[in-house]
Design a protein around this motif. Structure first.
Motif, PDB file in Angstrom:
ATOM      1  N   ALA A 186      11.739 -14.100  -0.469  1.00 47.88           N
ATOM      2  CA  ALA A 186      10.589 -13.481   0.189  1.00 47.88           C
ATOM      3  C   ALA A 186       9.320 -14.239  -0.166  1.00 47.88           C
ATOM      4  CB  ALA A 186      10.459 -12.028  -0.248  1.00 47.88           C
ATOM      5  N   LYS A 187       8.333 -14.128   0.700  1.00 43.54           N
ATOM      6  CA  LYS A 187       7.040 -14.751   0.429  1.00 43.54           C
ATOM      7  C   LYS A 187       6.273 -13.917  -0.596  1.00 43.54           C
ATOM      8  CE  LYS A 187       6.607 -16.851   5.001  1.00 43.54           C
ATOM      9  NZ  LYS A 187       5.816 -16.865   6.262  1.00 43.54           N
ATOM     10  N   GLY A 188       5.519 -14.605  -1.453  1.00 42.17           N
ATOM     11  CA  GLY A 188       4.742 -13.897  -2.472  1.00 42.17           C
ATOM     12  C   GLY A 188       3.404 -14.561  -2.698  1.00 42.17           C
ATOM     13  N   MET A 189       2.752 -14.182  -3.769  1.00 43.17           N
ATOM     14  CA  MET A 189       1.462 -14.762  -4.140  1.00 43.17           C
ATOM     15  C   MET A 189       1.623 -15.327  -5.550  1.00 43.17           C
ATOM     16  SD  MET A 189      -1.136 -11.881  -2.590  1.00 43.17           S
ATOM     17  CE  MET A 189      -2.604 -12.902  -2.703  1.00 43.17           C
ATOM     18  N   SER A 190       1.993 -16.597  -5.643  1.00 39.56           N
ATOM     19  CA  SER A 190       2.332 -17.205  -6.920  1.00 39.56           C
ATOM     20  C   SER A 190       1.098 -17.442  -7.783  1.00 39.56           C
ATOM     21  CB  SER A 190       3.060 -18.532  -6.661  1.00 39.56           C
ATOM     22  OG  SER A 190       3.420 -19.154  -7.855  1.00 39.56           O
ATOM     23  N   GLU A 191       1.233 -17.115  -9.071  1.00 38.62           N
ATOM     24  CA  GLU A 191       0.152 -17.340 -10.049  1.00 38.62           C
ATOM     25  C   GLU A 191      -1.149 -16.685  -9.602  1.00 38.62           C
ATOM     26  OE1 GLU A 191      -0.029 -19.194 -13.123  1.00 38.62           O
ATOM     27  OE2 GLU A 191       2.138 -19.089 -13.109  1.00 38.62           O
ATOM     28  N   LEU A 192      -1.061 -15.490  -9.009  1.00 38.62           N
ATOM     29  CA  LEU A 192      -2.259 -14.755  -8.591  1.00 38.62           C
ATOM     30  C   LEU A 192      -3.123 -14.432  -9.799  1.00 38.62           C
ATOM     31  CD1 LEU A 192      -3.944 -13.037  -6.564  1.00 38.62           C
ATOM     32  CD2 LEU A 192      -2.338 -11.167  -7.001  1.00 38.62           C
ATOM     33  N   GLN A 193      -4.381 -14.882  -9.771  1.00 40.98           N
ATOM     34  CA  GLN A 193      -5.312 -14.615 -10.870  1.00 40.98           C
ATOM     35  C   GLN A 193      -6.638 -14.117 -10.313  1.00 40.98           C
ATOM     36  OE1 GLN A 193      -5.862 -17.599 -13.907  1.00 40.98           O
ATOM     37  NE2 GLN A 193      -3.787 -18.416 -13.683  1.00 40.98           N
ATOM     38  N   SER A 194      -7.113 -13.012 -10.841  1.00 39.43           N
ATOM     39  CA  SER A 194      -8.439 -12.520 -10.481  1.00 39.43           C
ATOM     40  C   SER A 194      -9.477 -13.269 -11.303  1.00 39.43           C
ATOM     41  CB  SER A 194      -8.525 -11.016 -10.763  1.00 39.43           C
ATOM     42  OG  SER A 194      -9.798 -10.530 -10.451  1.00 39.43           O
ATOM     43  N   MET A 195     -10.516 -13.800 -10.615  1.00 37.74           N
ATOM     44  CA  MET A 195     -11.595 -14.473 -11.333  1.00 37.74           C
ATOM     45  C   MET A 195     -12.402 -13.434 -12.114  1.00 37.74           C
ATOM     46  SD  MET A 195     -11.034 -17.616 -10.415  1.00 37.74           S
ATOM     47  CE  MET A 195     -12.462 -18.698 -10.515  1.00 37.74           C
ATOM     48  N   LEU A 246      -1.604 -20.099  -6.512  1.00 36.71           N
ATOM     49  CA  LEU A 246      -0.982 -21.414  -6.520  1.00 36.71           C
ATOM     50  C   LEU A 246      -0.074 -21.510  -5.302  1.00 36.71           C
ATOM     51  CD1 LEU A 246      -0.557 -24.097  -8.051  1.00 36.71           C
ATOM     52  CD2 LEU A 246       1.296 -22.981  -9.297  1.00 36.71           C
ATOM     53  N   ASN A 247      -0.460 -22.335  -4.340  1.00 41.77           N
ATOM     54  CA  ASN A 247       0.300 -22.467  -3.095  1.00 41.77           C
ATOM     55  C   ASN A 247       1.112 -23.752  -3.082  1.00 41.77           C
ATOM     56  OD1 ASN A 247      -0.458 -20.046  -1.752  1.00 41.77           O
ATOM     57  ND2 ASN A 247      -2.472 -20.922  -1.318  1.00 41.77           N
ATOM     58  N   PHE A 248       2.170 -23.740  -2.277  1.00 40.26           N
ATOM     59  CA  PHE A 248       3.030 -24.910  -2.134  1.00 40.26           C
ATOM     60  C   PHE A 248       3.112 -25.282  -0.665  1.00 40.26           C
ATOM     61  CE2 PHE A 248       7.411 -26.650  -1.504  1.00 40.26           C
ATOM     62  CZ  PHE A 248       7.213 -27.835  -2.195  1.00 40.26           C
ATOM     63  N   ASP A 249       2.790 -26.540  -0.359  1.00 39.41           N
ATOM     64  CA  ASP A 249       2.838 -27.054   1.011  1.00 39.41           C
ATOM     65  C   ASP A 249       4.166 -27.804   1.187  1.00 39.41           C
ATOM     66  OD1 ASP A 249       2.606 -28.605   3.344  1.00 39.41           O
ATOM     67  OD2 ASP A 249       0.423 -28.582   3.205  1.00 39.41           O
ATOM     68  N   ARG A 250       5.074 -27.199   1.962  1.00 41.87           N
ATOM     69  CA  ARG A 250       6.407 -27.799   2.108  1.00 41.87           C
ATOM     70  C   ARG A 250       6.359 -29.117   2.881  1.00 41.87           C
ATOM     71  NH1 ARG A 250      10.157 -24.550   0.144  1.00 41.87           N
ATOM     72  NH2 ARG A 250       9.698 -22.340  -0.074  1.00 41.87           N
ATOM     73  N   ILE A 262      -4.266 -25.205  -5.947  1.00 43.04           N
ATOM     74  CA  ILE A 262      -4.893 -23.997  -6.489  1.00 43.04           C
ATOM     75  C   ILE A 262      -5.992 -23.636  -5.506  1.00 43.04           C
ATOM     76  CG2 ILE A 262      -6.144 -22.943  -8.397  1.00 43.04           C
ATOM     77  CD1 ILE A 262      -4.885 -24.990 -10.272  1.00 43.04           C
ATOM     78  N   ASP A 263      -5.771 -22.575  -4.749  1.00 47.02           N
ATOM     79  CA  ASP A 263      -6.711 -22.167  -3.702  1.00 47.02           C
ATOM     80  C   ASP A 263      -7.520 -20.958  -4.143  1.00 47.02           C
ATOM     81  OD1 ASP A 263      -6.029 -24.126  -1.801  1.00 47.02           O
ATOM     82  OD2 ASP A 263      -4.279 -22.975  -1.147  1.00 47.02           O
ATOM     83  N   LEU A 264      -8.802 -20.973  -3.782  1.00 46.13           N
ATOM     84  CA  LEU A 264      -9.736 -19.898  -4.134  1.00 46.13           C
ATOM     85  C   LEU A 264      -9.989 -19.037  -2.903  1.00 46.13           C
ATOM     86  CD1 LEU A 264     -11.753 -18.798  -6.352  1.00 46.13           C
ATOM     87  CD2 LEU A 264     -13.463 -20.299  -5.292  1.00 46.13           C
ATOM     88  N   TYR A 265      -9.859 -17.724  -3.050  1.00 43.31           N
ATOM     89  CA  TYR A 265     -10.029 -16.785  -1.939  1.00 43.31           C
ATOM     90  C   TYR A 265     -11.101 -15.753  -2.280  1.00 43.31           C
ATOM     91  CZ  TYR A 265      -5.494 -18.550  -0.313  1.00 43.31           C
ATOM     92  OH  TYR A 265      -4.469 -19.354   0.106  1.00 43.31           O
ATOM     93  N   THR A 272      -2.525 -31.367  -5.430  1.00 46.18           N
ATOM     94  CA  THR A 272      -1.767 -32.389  -6.164  1.00 46.18           C
ATOM     95  C   THR A 272      -1.541 -33.662  -5.340  1.00 46.18           C
ATOM     96  OG1 THR A 272       0.369 -31.438  -5.501  1.00 46.18           O
ATOM     97  CG2 THR A 272      -0.578 -30.660  -7.584  1.00 46.18           C
ATOM     98  N   LYS A 273      -1.596 -33.549  -4.030  1.00 44.99           N
ATOM     99  CA  LYS A 273      -1.376 -34.771  -3.241  1.00 44.99           C
ATOM    100  C   LYS A 273      -2.549 -35.744  -3.382  1.00 44.99           C
ATOM    101  CE  LYS A 273      -2.956 -33.298   1.395  1.00 44.99           C
ATOM    102  NZ  LYS A 273      -3.113 -31.829   1.262  1.00 44.99           N
ATOM    103  N   GLU A 274      -3.663 -35.257  -3.914  1.00 48.48           N
ATOM    104  CA  GLU A 274      -4.812 -36.132  -4.150  1.00 48.48           C
ATOM    105  C   GLU A 274      -4.870 -36.616  -5.593  1.00 48.48           C
ATOM    106  OE1 GLU A 274      -8.058 -33.655  -3.058  1.00 48.48           O
ATOM    107  OE2 GLU A 274      -7.543 -33.608  -0.913  1.00 48.48           O
ATOM    108  N   LYS A 275      -3.942 -36.137  -6.409  1.00 49.26           N
ATOM    109  CA  LYS A 275      -3.922 -36.507  -7.831  1.00 49.26           C
ATOM    110  C   LYS A 275      -2.516 -36.981  -8.189  1.00 49.26           C
ATOM    111  CE  LYS A 275      -8.183 -34.976  -8.466  1.00 49.26           C
ATOM    112  NZ  LYS A 275      -9.318 -35.889  -8.764  1.00 49.26           N
TER     113      LYS A 275
END
Length: 723
Positions: A35-44, A53-57, A64-67, A81-84
């Motif tokens: 199932a889809k989830g919200m990985s490493e969900l952290q409240s600022m 923490l999202n994964f682009d297949r 690490i996306d900020l919402y 990570t594709k830029e690093k």
């Protein structure tokens, strides 16, 4: 001793037979249908935002996306990570500095035990997008100082401080040595049974570090052979205190960062004790520590002066059985504190002033608080999760610090959990039930109103309709002795009440545990449904000793672990046997870890009730298990010889009549394979036939590659052949 539900949940099914899609073990444990989830969900903490923490297949990269909490819209990608290229292997976890301008990123993690690991760490500065690898070696538990100028970390059983601006490290302990002295990191038994690894903490003003030192030199050693694929096996040796044996000698220390001096705190009033928790209060000069006696029935909360080292007891708790240690201790601005306790018979929230005087019992009732979420100082409101609407459910509430104006925030019946925004205006509610896959939605904290669905796993629910799966029916089973026990049952979809069905019982049964709970399917649930498709009824009963029904129900097993739990499984099996559609000659039982201990006892002591049993990674003799867990419930073998011996299945092998399958991983650092090896020898000497399977080098979880598929195929075949 916790049997981890390995994260293979929400896995589905692919083979069509006679127009109906059938479940296979390969489908369940392949990981293809999570199932889809919200990985490493952290409240600022400083802005009304959260990160995931999202994964682009497509690009095989992680972000690490900020919402924004209010709109759920993505504000920005903090790092991709594709830029690093340095992060080509991905991000395992991340942590922010207190000003949230820098991120510590862990990758290439190497597991040590259940919770502990070493990793490569990178320091990322958000404004400049500069990524810097901190060290050319792996470290443990790096932690920002509150002022964001330094990072404390552990390496080789010693503690260090890294100065970010100067780009240099200072070693603050020097006596660390494997299997001897550990500074700032817990030993094996603390990690496993008190569930923490980082045993150091920064003071609020960044001027001091408090840490626990473990002297394990007198703790008996345990050795495991690791076979791997080498010509010669290797031996891994670590300190493991079994019940009644010597524990690590622990001491508490405060390091002054600027004076570069260390002070040991005088804990001379205590003997044979545990430092179960340690953290600085909001007062930069006051350290808190929770001291437990070895029996774990007396706890002192100490406040320690950071300069003088003087310690005073501000709160004492006693229990006729044991005290559960939690992470709920929360200090408010004036250093008054919130605490949870079972002292009135149920787990509730209490408020104490900074001197340890009780101000108020915030929650009351014959139900348990299961999670403390936080305190909004603007509105004097406490947010928490509880079982107030039924012990198999979880709901989210808010209540005034004075215990008034309680509001139920969650509306759906099942398992609700909340992640609150920093200003407590919003929360993300995670909900599931036995019929509803996990959903994530934004809610208002003032009234619980749902504002927007984030993820509802509708595609998953639609996909499952093609499988026409059997349902999990919840009920209360009443035994002949009058005990009322939570239970569920899964019947074949084409169930015919005039037929007779074999029954496989599943249980864990450990103290404070719960298997009968109203939440979405685990991988095991799909396996149970697969068995139901093949003509079996599967049932689960939470007997006495399990959790969330009050302290008396949970702690009645004290000093006799396995006695009442066994009685309840046997009585439950007898009750099920009386159902007109159950074949009473074909009842089996299985379990893992504590559940394996119970399944072993059931096939021995319940030989007239159970036809077969499967025990995975079982304790077979409580003398073999660790000090903290076992003595919490049993005291020591020297004090409670009969409690240990009467309830350990290794002493009852001569009673075996049915079919028994014994499974263990040879690399299990938790419940050692010694348990199964000595059980096998006892069965052999009793001339009892049994089946067994050893998984080479596997730990307590027994997973990796095709291991789970092999394990569950073996268990499936054993059940079909013997039940």
């Amino acid at each position: 001793m916790n049997f981890n539900k390995i994260a293979f949940s929400f896995l589905f099914l692919s083979i069509t037979v006679f127009g109906q899609q059938k479940i296979t073990v390969e489908d369940i444990y392949s990981g293809a249908f999570r199932a889809k989830g919200m990985s490493e969900l952290q409240s600022m903490k400083n802005t009304n935002q959260y990160t995931v923490l999202n994964f682009d297949r497509t690009t095989r990269s992680m972000q690490i996306d900020l919402y924004d909490f209010a709109t759920l819209k993505k504000v920005t990608t903090l790092i991709d990570t594709k830029e690093k290229k340095e992060l080509a292997d991905g991000i395992d976890s991340y942590a922010f500095s207190s000003d949230e301008k820098m991120i510590l990123i862990a990758c290439n993690s190497e597991q040590i035990f259940r919770h502990s690991f070493t990793a490569d760490y990178y320091l990322y500065t958000i404004a400049t997008k500069k990524l810097k690898k901190l060290f050319d070696f792996q470290v443990q538990e790096p932690t920002f100082s509150p002022d964001g100028k330094k990072i404390a970390f552990a390496k080789g059983n010693n503690l260090y401080i890294y100065d970010i601006a100067a780009d240099e490290s200072t070693q603050i302990t020097t006596d660390g040595k494997k299997n001897n002295i550990i500074n700032g990191i817990t030993d094996w038994v603390y990690e496993e049974e008190f569930s923490f690894v980082r045993a150091f903490d920064w003071s609020a003003d960044s001027k001091k570090i408090a840490y626990i030192r473990f002297d394990e030199s007198q703790v008996p050693e345990f050795s495991m052979t690791l076979f791997n694929k080498d010509l010669y096996p290797t031996v891994e040796t670590f300190r493991y205190p079994k019940a009644g044996e010597r524990n690590s000698l622990v001491s508490l220390h405060i390091y002054d960062v600027f004076a570069a001096t260390t002070k040991e705190i005088n804990l001379g009033n205590y003997d044979n004790f545990y430092i179960a928790r340690m953290k600085w209060t909001n007062d930069a000069n006051v350290l808190s520590a929770q001291i437990l006696n070895r029996h774990q029935d007396n706890l002192d909360l100490l406040f320690i002066d950071g300069n003088s080292g003087t310690a005073k007891v501000v709160l004492n708790e006693k229990d006729k059985a044991y005290i559960d240690v939690t992470d709920n201790l929360t200090f408010l601005k004036d250093n008054s504190f919130i605490w949870t306790s079972e002292k009135d018979g149920f787990n509730h929230i209490y408020l104490y002033d900074k001197a340890g005087k009780l101000r108020n019992q915030v929650t009351k009732g014959q139900w348990e608080v299961t999670s403390y979420y936080g305190f909004d100082e603007k509105t004097n409101t406490v947010f928490y999760q509880s079982v107030e609407n039924g012990s198999i459910n979880r709901a989210v509430y808010k209540i005034g610090l004075d215990g008034k104006n309680k509001v139920l925030l969650s509306t759906q019946t099942g398992t609700n959990a909340a992640t609150f925004s920093p200003n407590f205006q919003y929360y993300i509610n995670t909900f599931s039930s036995a019929t509803q896959p996990t959903t994530y939605a934004l809610h208002e904290a003032k009234n619980g109103n749902q504002l927007q669905v984030i993820e509802n796993n509708e595609a998953l629910a639609t996909k499952l309709k093609g499988y026409n799966l059997p349902s999990k029916e919840f009920f209360v089973l009443k035994t002949a002795k009058g005990n009322e026990l939570n239970a569920w049952i899964i019947k074949p979809k084409d169930f015919n009440a005039s037929k007779k069905y074999p029954v496989l019982m599943y249980q864990y049964s450990g103290p404070g545990s719960q298997q009968v709970n109203n939440e979405w399917n685990s991988a095991d649930d799909y396996w149970f449904m697969m068995l139901a498709q093949q003509g079996f009824i599967v049932a689960c009963v939470d007997g006495r000793g399990t959790g969330f029904k009050g302290a008396d129900f949970k702690k009645c097993t004290q000093k006799e672990l396995g006695k009442y739990e066994l009685e309840d499984q046997i009585d439950a099996a007898k009750a099920l046997a009386n159902y007109p559609y159950v074949d009473k000659s074909r009842i089996g039982i299985w379990g893992w870890s504590f559940g394996g201990f119970m399944a072993s006892n059931c096939i021995m002591k319940g030989n007239d009730v159970f036809k077969m049993a499967i025990a995975v990674a079982p304790v077979t003799n409580w003398r073999f298990y660790d000090s903290i867990y076992t003595e919490r419930y049993m005291q020591t073998p020297q004090e409670n010889e009969s409690g240990y011996d009467d309830n350990s299945p290794i002493n009852h092998v001569n009673k075996l009549k049915g079919k028994f399958l014994l499974i263990h991983g040879s690399g299990d650092d938790n419940v050692h394979v010694q348990n199964s090896m000595q059980m096998m020898e006892a069965l052999i000497q009793a001339n009892k036939q049994f089946d067994s399977q050893i998984y080479p080098d596997n730990n307590h979880g027994i997973y990796g590659g095709n291991t789970r598929i092999h394990l569950y195929t073996k268990m499936t075949n054993f059940i079909k052949e013997n039940l």
